[in-house]
Design an enzyme around this catalytic site. Structure first.
Site, PDB file in Angstrom:
ATOM      1  N   THR A 185      11.044  23.275  -2.138  1.00  0.00           N
ATOM      2  CA  THR A 185      11.100  23.399  -3.603  1.00  0.00           C
ATOM      3  C   THR A 185      12.158  22.437  -4.117  1.00  0.00           C
ATOM      4  OG1 THR A 185      12.711  25.149  -3.432  1.00  0.00           O
ATOM      5  CG2 THR A 185      10.422  25.820  -3.630  1.00  0.00           C
ATOM      6  N   GLU A 330       5.788  27.825  -4.295  1.00  0.00           N
ATOM      7  CA  GLU A 330       5.623  29.077  -3.539  1.00  0.00           C
ATOM      8  C   GLU A 330       4.217  29.656  -3.669  1.00  0.00           C
ATOM      9  OE1 GLU A 330       8.124  28.219  -5.389  1.00  0.00           O
ATOM     10  OE2 GLU A 330      10.053  28.941  -4.629  1.00  0.00           O
ATOM     11  N   LYS A 439      21.144  33.586 -24.674  1.00  0.00           N
ATOM     12  CA  LYS A 439      21.447  34.893 -25.283  1.00  0.00           C
ATOM     13  C   LYS A 439      22.484  34.690 -26.386  1.00  0.00           C
ATOM     14  CE  LYS A 439      21.438  39.619 -23.942  1.00  0.00           C
ATOM     15  NZ  LYS A 439      21.578  40.597 -22.879  1.00  0.00           N
TER      16      LYS A 439
HETATM   17  P1  AMP Z   1       7.664  23.816  -8.782  1.00  0.00           P
HETATM   18  O1  AMP Z   1       7.728  24.735  -7.645  1.00  0.00           O
HETATM   19  O2  AMP Z   1       8.602  22.644  -8.663  1.00  0.00           O
HETATM   20  O3  AMP Z   1       6.281  23.399  -9.110  1.00  0.00           O
HETATM   21  O4  AMP Z   1       8.231  24.613 -10.045  1.00  0.00           O
HETATM   22  C1  AMP Z   1       7.664  25.834 -10.461  1.00  0.00           C
HETATM   23  C2  AMP Z   1       8.216  26.221 -11.799  1.00  0.00           C
HETATM   24  O5  AMP Z   1       7.833  25.271 -12.797  1.00  0.00           O
HETATM   25  C3  AMP Z   1       7.702  27.539 -12.310  1.00  0.00           C
HETATM   26  O6  AMP Z   1       8.378  28.644 -11.750  1.00  0.00           O
HETATM   27  C4  AMP Z   1       7.938  27.414 -13.810  1.00  0.00           C
HETATM   28  O7  AMP Z   1       9.281  27.690 -14.148  1.00  0.00           O
HETATM   29  C5  AMP Z   1       7.692  25.934 -14.050  1.00  0.00           C
HETATM   30  N1  AMP Z   1       6.327  25.722 -14.567  1.00  0.00           N
HETATM   31  C6  AMP Z   1       5.241  25.364 -13.876  1.00  0.00           C
HETATM   32  N2  AMP Z   1       4.173  25.248 -14.702  1.00  0.00           N
HETATM   33  C7  AMP Z   1       4.605  25.550 -15.945  1.00  0.00           C
HETATM   34  C8  AMP Z   1       3.991  25.623 -17.238  1.00  0.00           C
HETATM   35  N3  AMP Z   1       2.715  25.325 -17.440  1.00  0.00           N
HETATM   36  N4  AMP Z   1       4.763  26.007 -18.276  1.00  0.00           N
HETATM   37  C9  AMP Z   1       6.069  26.299 -18.117  1.00  0.00           C
HETATM   38  N5  AMP Z   1       6.707  26.248 -16.948  1.00  0.00           N
HETATM   39  C10 AMP Z   1       5.990  25.873 -15.858  1.00  0.00           C
END
Ligand code: AMP
Length: 542
Positions: A185, A330, A439
């Site tokens: 990640t 994940e 917040k």
């Molecule tokens: P990654 O594992 O690098 O793909 O990151 C995953 C994270 O990206 C998720 O837990 C979200 O916080 C964010 N994310 C992925 N898709 C979206 C989306 N369409 N809108 C907002 N946040 C997103």
């Protein structure tokens, strides 16, 4: 009573064999690091993957060895995916955009025994080679003619290895829960963590990606994954396209608007996938160069929230449907996707557009719930926001080298770290990352909402809302924006534009315009870097 069906394991090599036999003539088109466009068929891909597998065996790769790749989206990278996993080893896709220290950390943590690297990444690998004691072989993914002089020990030429290796090989029969690939990640906080996929999770996820409610792939589809193969498995396309017999178009290192446009129109791409920042650049290119993309039917957009203006411009000006999706490394990564549903037929256009901005419905296989801080489940009413938790067959149970199902609670749900609402039709709307919520005076302000409004301003290219400390309200939101090229809106104009669209106490305290928006290795805005940059208390407007 047990069912009486065959217990045939789901393995990635079965996808390759299927593509070879049933869609052998279908094409894979790649823009190469060396420059030209390369074309081959699934039949050739399968034969070359077997040659590569034999080459890996001749180098002594065995058992649970982990093999890294440092490569763009291209046919050799696809061959590496199928060869390494097909043999029962673990394919580790390394994100080359990570800082050198992080790269060394994940390569050592994964214990990469060999790395297959594109020409572009040879200098990078050379610069960290002395920090990689376990790395035995490097295979440079090029031909003899382009082979560089290198200080790397045990560097092999990919095409030479393939020439020397036979194309005959029977893929071993593997239990379907054998590990197939590993992806770390992005690690915006703390150390990167490894997600270790299995053959079964990969195949089941790819089956889902093919379905009409996800990417809707078939033999007539031409798929362009712009999203890199080192970021969340290129969203499953590398396994789903051969499964469905779709033509696969791979952009190599060139992800600028002009190169993408050439590839999309030249190859008649009808479905493409990328993060919002890529599409933002692409739309800018179309507008500046007055080009069209008539073959393109839909774009999958995920990774961060899609601005409303992007959905509108794609549809109105170019006839392209934006399918907003949400996922995580994940989750292999697909969790939700937004396709027009039957309930939309009676909706007015603006109402439809508001729905399109949500992250979409959960796909079959991903069971979700939202809970409050005390773990009490919240209703699916589109208003109650809570911690989003998921479970399913392609969702991680724990991180690599961390023992036990430690990501899961007693009901086997994984907390995503995202905050969202779910409506009665199962549409997810992400309102924030838990750590990004602001917040103020005891009330929560959604950074995603503020960013969405800022992105609707015609001059804004990128926007990020973060909290800064405030002696009275605890925290106040500020907004950092990057303007589109050639646009010159004032910070205060943008602040007023956003303030008109939210409650008074939610309006950003101040807005600052920056030329340089820090991005993470996966192309998202780095709020960590912004927090460091703007960690001082409230200032006046820039
Ligand atoms: P990654 O594992 O690098 O793909 O990151 C995953 C994270 O990206 C998720 O837990 C979200 O916080 C964010 N994310 C992925 N898709 C979206 C989306 N369409 N809108 C907002 N946040 C997103």
């Amino acid at each position: 009573m047990r069912g009486l069906m065959q217990a045939q394991p789901l393995t990635t090599s079965s996808i390759l064999e299927h593509a070879e036999r049933c869609h052998g003539g279908q094409r894979i088109v790649s823009r190469m690091v060396e420059g030209p466009i390369h074309r081959c068929s699934y039949r050739e891909l399968a034969a070359r993957s077997r040659r590569l597998a034999n080459a890996l065996l001749s180098l002594g790769i065995a058992g649970d060895d982990v093999i890294g790749t440092l490569a763009w989206n291209g046919f050799r990278h696809v061959e590496a995916w199928y060869a390494v996993a097909g043999l029962g080893h673990v394919l580790h896709t390394i994100n080359p955009r990570l800082a050198a220290g992080q790269l060394a950390y994940i390569i050592n943590h994964a214990e990469d025994r060999a790395i297959l690297a594109d020409l572009s990444f040879v200098p990078l690998l050379e610069s960290i080679a002395d920090q990689l004691p376990g790395l035995r072989d490097v295979i440079i993914m090029t031909d003899r003619e382009h082979m560089p002089a290198t200080s790397l020990r045990s560097a092999h030429c990919y095409e030479e290895l393939l020439e020397q290796s036979p194309a005959s090989l029977h893929w071993p029969a593997l239990p379907e829960d054998t590990a197939s690939s590993l992806c770390y990640t992005s690690g915006t906080t703390g150390r990167p963590k490894g997600v270790l996929y299995s053959h079964r999770s990969t195949v089941v996820h790819a089956l889902s990606v093919c379905t009409p409610n996800v990417m809707g792939l078939g033999m007539q589809s031409v798929v362009l994954p712009v999203v890199p193969m080192f970021h969340a498995n290129a969203w499953g396309t590398i396994h789903a396209a051969p499964m469905a017999g779709s033509k696969l178009v791979l952009p190599g290192p060139s992800m600028d608007g002009k190169s993408l446009h050439e590839l999309i129109t030249g190859e008649e791409v009808d479905v493409a996938a990328a993060v919002p920042t890529v599409w933002q650049m692409f739309l800018q290119y179309l507008q500046d160069s007055n080009q069209r993309v008539d073959c393109l039917n839909r774009v999958m957009v995920a990774g961060s929230a899609v601005p409303r203006s992007m959905i509108e411009i794609f549809k109105r000006k170019y006839g392209v449907t934006v399918c907003h999706a949400w996922g995580m490394t994940e989750l292999s990564p697909v969790g939700t996707i937004n396709h027009p549903g039957p309930e939309e037929r009676s909706m007015a256009e603006q109402e439809q557009l508001a729905l399109r901005c949500k992250q979409g419905r959960f796909v079959y296989g991903v069971t979700a719930r939202i809970v409050d801080d005390e773990q009490r489940e919240l209703p699916w009413n589109g208003a109650s926001a809570g911690h989003l938790q998921v479970r399913g067959p392609w969702i991680a149970a724990s991180y690599y080298k961390e023992t036990g199902d430690h990501l899961l609670d007693e009901d086997n749900f994984m907390d995503t770290g995202d905050i969202g609402t779910i409506d009665a039709n199962g549409y997810l709307q992400i309102t924030d990352r838990a750590k990004d919520l602001i917040k103020s005076g005891g009330e929560w302000i959604s950074s995603v909402e503020l960013e969405g409004h800022a992105m609707d301003h015609p001059d804004v290219a990128l926007a990020a809302a973060i909290a800064i400390p405030d002696p009275k309200w605890d925290q106040r939101p500020i907004l950092i924006v990057k303007l589109k090229q050639g646009h010159a809106a004032e910070a205060e104009d943008i602040r007023e534009f956003v303030a008109r669209r939210v409650a008074r106490w939610q309006a950003p305290e101040w807005v600052t315009v920056t030329d340089e928006m820090p991005l993470t290795a996966t192309g998202k805005i780095s709020k960590l870097a912004l927090r460091h940059r703007y960690s001082h208390p409230v200032q006046s407007v820039d």
